[in-house]
Scaffold this active site. Structure first.
Site, PDB file in Angstrom:
ATOM      1  N   GLY A   1       0.837  -1.212   0.000  1.00 31.41           N
ATOM      2  CA  GLY A   1       0.000   0.000   0.000  1.00 31.41           C
ATOM      3  C   GLY A   1       0.866   1.253   0.000  1.00 31.41           C
TER       4      GLY A   1
ATOM      5  N   GLY B   1       3.704  25.731   0.517  1.00 32.85           N
ATOM      6  CA  GLY B   1       2.288  25.818   0.130  1.00 32.85           C
ATOM      7  C   GLY B   1       1.990  25.038  -1.132  1.00 32.85           C
ATOM      8  N   GLY B   2       2.560  23.843  -1.230  1.00 29.53           N
ATOM      9  CA  GLY B   2       2.246  22.965  -2.363  1.00 29.53           C
ATOM     10  C   GLY B   2       1.016  22.133  -2.065  1.00 29.53           C
TER      11      GLY B   2
ATOM     12  N   ILE C   1       0.633  19.175  -0.513  1.00 24.61           N
ATOM     13  CA  ILE C   1       0.500  18.689   0.865  1.00 24.61           C
ATOM     14  C   ILE C   1       0.216  19.855   1.807  1.00 24.61           C
ATOM     15  CG2 ILE C   1       1.735  17.597   2.796  1.00 24.61           C
ATOM     16  CD1 ILE C   1       3.195  15.841   0.835  1.00 24.61           C
TER      17      ILE C   1
ATOM     18  N   ASP D   1       7.478   7.206  -7.570  1.00 27.39           N
ATOM     19  CA  ASP D   1       8.185   8.364  -7.007  1.00 27.39           C
ATOM     20  C   ASP D   1       9.703   8.236  -7.088  1.00 27.39           C
ATOM     21  OD1 ASP D   1       5.708   9.311  -6.334  1.00 27.39           O
ATOM     22  OD2 ASP D   1       6.089   9.508  -4.191  1.00 27.39           O
TER      23      ASP D   1
ATOM     24  N   HIS E   1     -28.303  18.727 -16.403  1.00 25.75           N
ATOM     25  CA  HIS E   1     -28.754  19.898 -15.656  1.00 25.75           C
ATOM     26  C   HIS E   1     -29.714  19.479 -14.556  1.00 25.75           C
ATOM     27  CE1 HIS E   1     -29.960  24.009 -14.811  1.00 25.75           C
ATOM     28  NE2 HIS E   1     -31.212  23.593 -14.837  1.00 25.75           N
TER      29      HIS E   1
HETATM   30  P1  NAI Z   1       5.288  20.470  -3.622  1.00 26.67           P
HETATM   31  O1  NAI Z   1       6.484  20.385  -4.461  1.00 26.67           O
HETATM   32  O2  NAI Z   1       3.935  20.351  -4.218  1.00 26.67           O
HETATM   33  O3  NAI Z   1       5.288  21.874  -2.859  1.00 26.67           O
HETATM   34  C1  NAI Z   1       6.337  22.248  -1.998  1.00 26.67           C
HETATM   35  C2  NAI Z   1       6.243  23.734  -1.770  1.00 26.67           C
HETATM   36  O4  NAI Z   1       7.179  24.078  -0.773  1.00 26.67           O
HETATM   37  C3  NAI Z   1       6.574  24.541  -3.010  1.00 26.67           C
HETATM   38  O5  NAI Z   1       5.579  25.489  -3.223  1.00 26.67           O
HETATM   39  C4  NAI Z   1       7.927  25.150  -2.656  1.00 26.67           C
HETATM   40  O6  NAI Z   1       8.113  26.411  -3.248  1.00 26.67           O
HETATM   41  C5  NAI Z   1       7.829  25.268  -1.156  1.00 26.67           C
HETATM   42  N1  NAI Z   1       9.108  25.317  -0.452  1.00 26.67           N
HETATM   43  C6  NAI Z   1      10.218  24.583  -0.697  1.00 26.67           C
HETATM   44  N2  NAI Z   1      11.183  24.887   0.187  1.00 26.67           N
HETATM   45  C7  NAI Z   1      10.675  25.831   1.019  1.00 26.67           C
HETATM   46  C8  NAI Z   1      11.160  26.535   2.140  1.00 26.67           C
HETATM   47  N3  NAI Z   1      12.397  26.323   2.609  1.00 26.67           N
HETATM   48  N4  NAI Z   1      10.348  27.440   2.743  1.00 26.67           N
HETATM   49  C9  NAI Z   1       9.107  27.656   2.297  1.00 26.67           C
HETATM   50  N5  NAI Z   1       8.594  27.026   1.243  1.00 26.67           N
HETATM   51  C10 NAI Z   1       9.348  26.099   0.607  1.00 26.67           C
HETATM   52  O7  NAI Z   1       5.526  19.416  -2.442  1.00 26.67           O
HETATM   53  P2  NAI Z   1       4.552  18.816  -1.349  1.00 26.67           P
HETATM   54  O8  NAI Z   1       3.360  19.670  -1.128  1.00 26.67           O
HETATM   55  O9  NAI Z   1       5.418  18.492  -0.192  1.00 26.67           O
HETATM   56  O10 NAI Z   1       4.077  17.490  -2.036  1.00 26.67           O
HETATM   57  C11 NAI Z   1       5.034  16.573  -2.552  1.00 26.67           C
HETATM   58  C12 NAI Z   1       4.476  15.846  -3.713  1.00 26.67           C
HETATM   59  O11 NAI Z   1       3.522  14.896  -3.251  1.00 26.67           O
HETATM   60  C13 NAI Z   1       3.711  16.706  -4.713  1.00 26.67           C
HETATM   61  O12 NAI Z   1       4.529  17.315  -5.645  1.00 26.67           O
HETATM   62  C14 NAI Z   1       2.819  15.693  -5.353  1.00 26.67           C
HETATM   63  O13 NAI Z   1       3.564  15.025  -6.332  1.00 26.67           O
HETATM   64  C15 NAI Z   1       2.510  14.752  -4.217  1.00 26.67           C
HETATM   65  N6  NAI Z   1       1.224  15.055  -3.609  1.00 26.67           N
HETATM   66  C16 NAI Z   1       0.110  15.138  -4.360  1.00 26.67           C
HETATM   67  C17 NAI Z   1      -1.100  15.416  -3.788  1.00 26.67           C
HETATM   68  C18 NAI Z   1      -2.292  15.501  -4.620  1.00 26.67           C
HETATM   69  O14 NAI Z   1      -2.185  15.373  -5.831  1.00 26.67           O
HETATM   70  N7  NAI Z   1      -3.473  15.709  -4.045  1.00 26.67           N
HETATM   71  C19 NAI Z   1      -1.251  15.628  -2.361  1.00 26.67           C
HETATM   72  C20 NAI Z   1      -0.021  15.547  -1.675  1.00 26.67           C
HETATM   73  C21 NAI Z   1       1.152  15.271  -2.288  1.00 26.67           C
END
Ligand code: NAI
Length: 480
Positions: free
Chosen positions: A53, A195-196, A198, A322, A459
């Site tokens: 998983g 602010g990505g 996650i 990944d 609709h």
């Molecule tokens: P992410 O790459 O989406 O976002 C990370 C954010 O952190 C970016 O906006 C970046 O500019 C910022 N950042 C980096 N270093 C920093 C710092 N020192 N201080 C402040 N901001 C900083 O990564 P995240 O959100 O951790 O997710 C990882 C991956 O997991 C995603 O790229 C995605 O592939 C996957 N994921 C997908 C989801 C979905 O599709 N619903 C949900 C969660 C994760």
């Protein structure tokens, strides 16, 4: 006999130690390869050191979405009086919330284990390292070891959260997504660094459940890759719910105290919080695969290098999920798994079109997109025409009372000035993660605005908003 449940000792393995396919890693990409391969009659082994998983089921997509659903229920009950449904103000029994999350995960884990077993996939509870000639060395937690061989080996060992210097994860004050799922109480005040996907999902969930949340994002915009107009809508909605979003913010470090910690921010006052969630991306987990000296190439960031067919530099050794530098999404892992198995079966295999995969982010409002943002299309040299439709004119959105967000369709502008091919669809709003399907097909089928406008939307439905935006791009519309 080995079963597909967790942690079977290696010594329980069957005497036959040669398989058509050995998969190292039992997350979505790994179990996807196993299930799809077994469905085609291949004899498959999965080597998994923890539980089948993977991150998605145990520490990622599934528990996150389950907790976000709790947030949804909480919001719905809070708003119930507007519908004339009177109830006392909701309170959160956090232990029950977490227990339900665990129950959903466990149910899905049992289902997956049963499915692997019924397809006769052999699951080894061990750490697998790649050796020469497509053999894999297994070492189990109790010290047993053995070597198995395969006609093919698929590397699918996944990723772990990235951290940042000065923020050592202690599971109490400094957390990554892994630790958030283990909380035993809701922190009153939280900083989310990054602010990505996650970061926005956790910020939204924690805020809805009652935490005071600040997002600290280094870049000028949250949600990288998402169209600016959509991001602005999310930001406005977050602000309306009291989430403090600070972009262009550099965190310098933190000083723990008795009840939390104080975060130092470049050019701003320190921020005192009870907990910090670090969500600054994920990194591939290639170290434990023993790849040094095998000929499999690992880049400087730790990703296993593959071509567009997921082939590593070694014949018969593949890598998916990944572990490779493609979008870190479970469904992309599934697609890569299918791509590899088709090649093993000698069937036609079409590379994954990574630029146009479906992205779904389950914060409130939800975000979903496929294809290019307006800016990305312009940067790629396209002349574009766009249409944005808000939810206010959509009857179903009015009925459910969720009007935050927008649907934006980005089309190529043709030489005669009309809108042609749909290049991207980016949306925020109610249930857009469930609505993305037709937009995903439109983008990937390279459909034109005229072709899609011909189709009828039910609709009243939320999907009418996408239909209306496409219709408007033909130059005429019903609503707006
Ligand atoms: P992410 O790459 O989406 O976002 C990370 C954010 O952190 C970016 O906006 C970046 O500019 C910022 N950042 C980096 N270093 C920093 C710092 N020192 N201080 C402040 N901001 C900083 O990564 P995240 O959100 O951790 O997710 C990882 C991956 O997991 C995603 O790229 C995605 O592939 C996957 N994921 C997908 C989801 C979905 O599709 N619903 C949900 C969660 C994760």
């Amino acid at each position: 006999p080995p079963c597909a449940s967790q942690r079977n000792p290696v010594s329980d393995a069957p005497p036959d130690s040669h398989f058509d396919v050995i998969v190292i890693g039992g997350g979505p990409a790994g179990y996807g390869a196993a299930l799809y391969g077994a469905a085609a009659g291949l004899n498959v082994a999965v080597v998994e050191k923890d539980k089948v998983g993977g991150t998605c089921l145990h520490r990622g997509c599934i528990p996150a979405k389950e907790l976000l659903e709790t947030a949804h229920v909480f919001r719905t009950v809070s708003e119930a009086a507007k519908f004339g449904v009177e109830s006392s103000a909701p309170t959160l029994a956090f232990a029950t919330t977490m227990a339900r999350k665990t129950e959903v995960v466990t149910g899905l884990f049992n289902g997956l284990s049963g499915l692997l077993k019924s397809r006769k996939v052999t699951v080894f509870g061990a750490t697998g390292t790649l050796q020469a000639d497509r053999s894999v060395h297994l070492s189990s937690p109790d010290g047993d070891s053995q070597t198995i061989t395969g006609d093919a080996v698929i590397l699918a060992s996944g990723s772990v959260p990235r951290t940042i210097p000065g923020f050592d994860v202690d599971g109490r004050t400094v957390l990554t997504s892994d630790e958030v799922f283990e909380l035993d109480q809701l922190p009153a005040k939280v900083a989310v660094i990054g602010g990505g996907a996650i970061g926005c999902e956790f910020a939204s969930m924690l805020s809805d459940l009652g935490s005071e949340v600040t997002i600290l994002e280094a870049l000028p915009q949250i949600l990288p890759g998402v169209d600016k107009d959509v991001v602005n809508m999310v930001r406005r909605s977050f602000k309306g719910r009291g989430i403090d979003v600070r972009t262009g913010t550099k965190v310098l470090g933190h000083t723990p105290g008795s009840t939390g910690t104080s975060i130092q921010i470049d050019g701003a006052d320190a921020l005192n919080v009870e907990a910090v969630v670090v969500s600054v991306g994920r990194k591939p987990l290639s170290d434990s695969l023993g790849l040094l000296g095998t000929g499999v190439v690992v880049d400087e960031r730790g990703f296993v290098q593959v071509d567009e067919l997921c082939r590593t530099a070694i014949d018969g050794v593949w890598a998916v999920g990944d572990l490779i530098a493609t979008p870190g999404l479970a469904h992309v892992g599934y697609a890569e798994a299918i791509l590899v198995i088709k090649q093993l079966l000698g069937e036609e295999a079409i590379p994954v079109d990574y630029a146009n995969v479906a992205w779904c982010i389950y914060c409130q409002p939800e975000v979903a997109f496929a294809g290019m943002s307006e800016q990305a299309a312009i940067d790629a040299g396209y002349q574009v025409m766009t249409k944005k439709h808000r939810w206010g004119g959509n009857s179903r959105a009015q009925i459910i009372g969720e009007l935050d967000g927008v649907v934006k369709v980005i089309a190529e502008k043709q030489a005669d000035g009309t809108a042609g091919r749909i290049l991207g669809v980016h949306m925020a709003g109610p249930w857009v993660t469930e609505q993305l399907g037709q937009a995903y097909l439109a983008v990937n089928w390279e459909a034109t605005v005229d072709e899609v406008a011909h189709f009828i939307q039910p609709h009243p439905s939320l999907s009418e908003n996408f239909g209306e935006a496409v219709l408007a791009l033909t130059g005429r519309s019903l609503n707006g």
